[in-house]
Design a protein around this motif. Sequence first.
Motif, PDB file in Angstrom:
ATOM      1  N   ALA A  36      -6.049   0.792  -0.455  1.00 40.45           N
ATOM      2  CA  ALA A  36      -6.014   2.075  -1.141  1.00 40.45           C
ATOM      3  C   ALA A  36      -6.740   1.607  -2.823  1.00 40.45           C
ATOM      4  CB  ALA A  36      -4.430   2.352  -1.003  1.00 40.45           C
ATOM      5  N   THR A  37      -5.843   0.567  -3.033  1.00 40.24           N
ATOM      6  CA  THR A  37      -6.168  -0.416  -4.566  1.00 40.24           C
ATOM      7  C   THR A  37      -7.656  -0.538  -4.771  1.00 40.24           C
ATOM      8  OG1 THR A  37      -5.630  -2.545  -3.748  1.00 40.24           O
ATOM      9  CG2 THR A  37      -3.918  -1.177  -4.879  1.00 40.24           C
ATOM     10  N   LEU A  38      -8.258  -0.896  -3.685  1.00 41.42           N
ATOM     11  CA  LEU A  38      -9.622  -1.037  -3.684  1.00 41.42           C
ATOM     12  C   LEU A  38     -10.494   0.160  -3.705  1.00 41.42           C
ATOM     13  CD1 LEU A  38     -10.329  -4.610  -1.805  1.00 41.42           C
ATOM     14  CD2 LEU A  38      -9.934  -4.178  -4.289  1.00 41.42           C
ATOM     15  N   ALA A  55       7.374  -7.948  12.758  1.00 38.06           N
ATOM     16  CA  ALA A  55       7.643  -8.522  11.287  1.00 38.06           C
ATOM     17  C   ALA A  55       8.299  -7.565  10.334  1.00 38.06           C
ATOM     18  CB  ALA A  55       6.211  -8.761  10.627  1.00 38.06           C
ATOM     19  N   LEU A  56       9.482  -7.786   9.831  1.00 33.60           N
ATOM     20  CA  LEU A  56      10.048  -6.966   9.033  1.00 33.60           C
ATOM     21  C   LEU A  56       9.387  -6.952   7.674  1.00 33.60           C
ATOM     22  CD1 LEU A  56      13.848  -8.411   9.912  1.00 33.60           C
ATOM     23  CD2 LEU A  56      12.555  -6.228  10.871  1.00 33.60           C
ATOM     24  N   LEU A  57       9.484  -5.520   7.310  1.00 36.22           N
ATOM     25  CA  LEU A  57       8.358  -5.349   5.707  1.00 36.22           C
ATOM     26  C   LEU A  57       9.188  -4.266   5.059  1.00 36.22           C
ATOM     27  CD1 LEU A  57       5.782  -5.555   4.423  1.00 36.22           C
ATOM     28  CD2 LEU A  57       4.714  -3.735   5.881  1.00 36.22           C
ATOM     29  N   PRO A  58       9.814  -4.949   4.171  1.00 43.57           N
ATOM     30  CA  PRO A  58      10.444  -3.919   3.302  1.00 43.57           C
ATOM     31  C   PRO A  58       9.309  -3.077   2.447  1.00 43.57           C
ATOM     32  CG  PRO A  58      11.193  -6.100   2.921  1.00 43.57           C
ATOM     33  CD  PRO A  58       9.986  -6.404   3.871  1.00 43.57           C
ATOM     34  N   ALA A  59       9.737  -1.643   2.290  1.00 42.13           N
ATOM     35  CA  ALA A  59       8.848  -0.878   1.615  1.00 42.13           C
ATOM     36  C   ALA A  59       9.570  -0.306   0.438  1.00 42.13           C
ATOM     37  CB  ALA A  59       8.422   0.366   2.727  1.00 42.13           C
ATOM     38  N   PRO A  60       8.705  -0.075  -0.451  1.00 40.22           N
ATOM     39  CA  PRO A  60       7.325  -0.137  -0.863  1.00 40.22           C
ATOM     40  C   PRO A  60       6.632  -1.533  -0.451  1.00 40.22           C
ATOM     41  CG  PRO A  60       8.198   1.302  -2.457  1.00 40.22           C
ATOM     42  CD  PRO A  60       9.358   0.432  -1.906  1.00 40.22           C
ATOM     43  N   TYR A  61       5.366  -1.557  -0.008  1.00 43.32           N
ATOM     44  CA  TYR A  61       4.958  -3.088   0.120  1.00 43.32           C
ATOM     45  C   TYR A  61       3.466  -3.038  -0.446  1.00 43.32           C
ATOM     46  CZ  TYR A  61       3.629   0.090   4.190  1.00 43.32           C
ATOM     47  OH  TYR A  61       3.032   0.854   4.807  1.00 43.32           O
ATOM     48  N   TRP A  62       3.027  -4.337  -0.486  1.00 44.17           N
ATOM     49  CA  TRP A  62       1.506  -4.433  -0.889  1.00 44.17           C
ATOM     50  C   TRP A  62       0.747  -4.035   0.186  1.00 44.17           C
ATOM     51  CZ3 TRP A  62      -1.667  -9.075   0.540  1.00 44.17           C
ATOM     52  CH2 TRP A  62      -2.940  -8.933  -0.098  1.00 44.17           C
ATOM     53  N   VAL A  63      -0.384  -3.438   0.186  1.00 46.59           N
ATOM     54  CA  VAL A  63      -1.272  -2.512   0.861  1.00 46.59           C
ATOM     55  C   VAL A  63      -1.702  -3.164   2.030  1.00 46.59           C
ATOM     56  CG1 VAL A  63      -1.962  -0.679  -0.643  1.00 46.59           C
ATOM     57  CG2 VAL A  63      -3.161  -2.628  -0.450  1.00 46.59           C
ATOM     58  N   SER A  64      -1.938  -4.695   2.149  1.00 44.93           N
ATOM     59  CA  SER A  64      -2.335  -5.307   2.830  1.00 44.93           C
ATOM     60  C   SER A  64      -1.370  -6.087   3.862  1.00 44.93           C
ATOM     61  CB  SER A  64      -3.337  -6.461   2.539  1.00 44.93           C
ATOM     62  OG  SER A  64      -4.606  -6.156   1.677  1.00 44.93           O
ATOM     63  N   GLY A  88      -0.515   4.285   0.495  1.00 48.68           N
ATOM     64  CA  GLY A  88      -0.839   3.012   0.653  1.00 48.68           C
ATOM     65  C   GLY A  88       0.150   2.087   0.790  1.00 48.68           C
ATOM     66  N   PHE A  89       1.139   2.152   0.096  1.00 49.29           N
ATOM     67  CA  PHE A  89       2.375   1.269  -0.148  1.00 49.29           C
ATOM     68  C   PHE A  89       3.535   1.336   0.657  1.00 49.29           C
ATOM     69  CE2 PHE A  89      -0.038   1.666  -4.219  1.00 49.29           C
ATOM     70  CZ  PHE A  89      -0.572   0.496  -4.373  1.00 49.29           C
ATOM     71  N   GLY A  90       3.243   2.705   1.633  1.00 46.89           N
ATOM     72  CA  GLY A  90       4.469   3.037   2.442  1.00 46.89           C
ATOM     73  C   GLY A  90       5.381   3.757   1.831  1.00 46.89           C
ATOM     74  N   ALA A  91       5.110   4.449   0.586  1.00 43.70           N
ATOM     75  CA  ALA A  91       6.037   5.224  -0.231  1.00 43.70           C
ATOM     76  C   ALA A  91       5.323   6.508  -0.760  1.00 43.70           C
ATOM     77  CB  ALA A  91       6.251   4.275  -1.456  1.00 43.70           C
ATOM     78  N   PRO A  92       5.019   7.396   0.175  1.00 41.94           N
ATOM     79  CA  PRO A  92       4.681   8.725  -0.047  1.00 41.94           C
ATOM     80  C   PRO A  92       5.546   9.319  -1.123  1.00 41.94           C
ATOM     81  CG  PRO A  92       4.798   8.718   2.057  1.00 41.94           C
ATOM     82  CD  PRO A  92       5.490   7.318   1.531  1.00 41.94           C
ATOM     83  N   GLY A  93       4.782  10.075  -2.167  1.00 40.90           N
ATOM     84  CA  GLY A  93       5.558  10.821  -3.447  1.00 40.90           C
ATOM     85  C   GLY A  93       5.778   9.738  -4.474  1.00 40.90           C
ATOM     86  N   HIS A  94       5.084   8.626  -4.507  1.00 40.98           N
ATOM     87  CA  HIS A  94       4.874   7.746  -5.664  1.00 40.98           C
ATOM     88  C   HIS A  94       3.510   7.354  -5.982  1.00 40.98           C
ATOM     89  CE1 HIS A  94       8.976   7.265  -3.857  1.00 40.98           C
ATOM     90  NE2 HIS A  94       9.230   6.493  -4.936  1.00 40.98           N
ATOM     91  N   VAL A  95       3.206   7.098  -7.022  1.00 38.11           N
ATOM     92  CA  VAL A  95       1.999   6.529  -7.590  1.00 38.11           C
ATOM     93  C   VAL A  95       2.246   4.908  -8.383  1.00 38.11           C
ATOM     94  CG1 VAL A  95       0.987   8.820  -7.921  1.00 38.11           C
ATOM     95  CG2 VAL A  95       2.083   7.611  -9.717  1.00 38.11           C
TER      96      VAL A  95
END
Length: 395
Positions: free
Chosen positions: A12-14, A116-125, A363-370
């Motif tokens: 998403a960032t690229l 794999a446990l993945l805290p969200a928001p997370y880095w897109v990759s 893209g960060f697992g956090a809809p409703g944010h930017v």
Amino acid sequence: MSSRVAGLTESATLAITAKAKALRADGADVIGFGAGEPDAHTPTHIVEAAQAAAADPATHRYSAAGGLPELKAAIAADTERHGGRPTQPAEVLVTNGGKHALYAVFQTLLDPGDEALLPAPYWVSYPEQIRLAGATPVELPASADAGYRVTVEQLDAAVTDRTKLLIFNSPANPTGAVYPPDEVSAIGRWALDRGIWVVCDEIYEHLVYGDAQHASMVTQVPELSDQCILANGVAKTYAMTGWRVGWAIAPQPVSAAMGRLQSHTTSNVANIAQHAAIAALNGPRDEVERMRATFDRRRRLAYERLRDLPGLTCPLPEGAFYVFPSVEGLLGTEVAGRRVDTSLDLCEVLLDTARVALVPGEGFGAPGHVRLSYALGDDDLERGLDRIRDLLTRA
């Protein structure tokens, strides 16, 4: 195409950065808050070291796939000096950027069926790299009210007999959250008791502000060293994103396995870039501190300008160089005459109408944010924030 590649989503960032660059190429005055890279130049002594290395015939040949011995020694010394973790050069794998270090870790540790446990928001990759290894990312949402930090209770609720590892990123991208030492210790001891690997992404370790402090998990819980891997690099700290030098520090058997993988994929990182990284790690840190102070000033400016805008809720970040406001108050409304139902919709309106490029939270697992990066020049930061204010206050 293979199914594993066909299912990949674009970064998403690229993607937003590429769209902004395309608009600029057509003559549009676009201000980009998307890219996660410092606007500062690589310090002069680092560039001069690279120039000297380029003139040395010894750099014109293949070198060890896992990294130059001098760089591995410098990484080990720097890790012990700043992070407090005793490190041997044999535990270090030098990679083509921090992203490649994480890819090597996941390919080495994960099998199909693993979680794999993945805290969200997370880095897109993170989730895409986990899936490429055949494993399943298990998202653990952390709210702004919780400081975007997960708890041991959340981890306990999510763990299964298939859980192989936890990803731990502090300071965090995209939120700027920093876990305090007591929480780092608690999570480290939980992982130790559970026998779960922890992959600590510490790429922003030197970019913390105010009363926040970076605490390395393996330093807080030394007994965890046999099941903890650190990923890091020179990109953010030394304004060297384009040099592509990162590393992973792991127990020696894991480091050796990652080295075998690298010998069949990329082989050695460019020797000239490795010599530049040696100069960065062994050289003065005056420019690093100046850049950190600049980011500190900019984060407060961005926070102060965004927190009072209609429809936005903006926590004050403690690390990295991003602000991550909620835009949920704008969803379901019209902005600049267009209906906005998602943060992606809002980012499209901002880019098309105000010529400001932000990254949507999807893209960060956090809809409703930017996400807004404040690692851009002061003038562009001010102008971009003005454009966002002008658009939202007349929405």
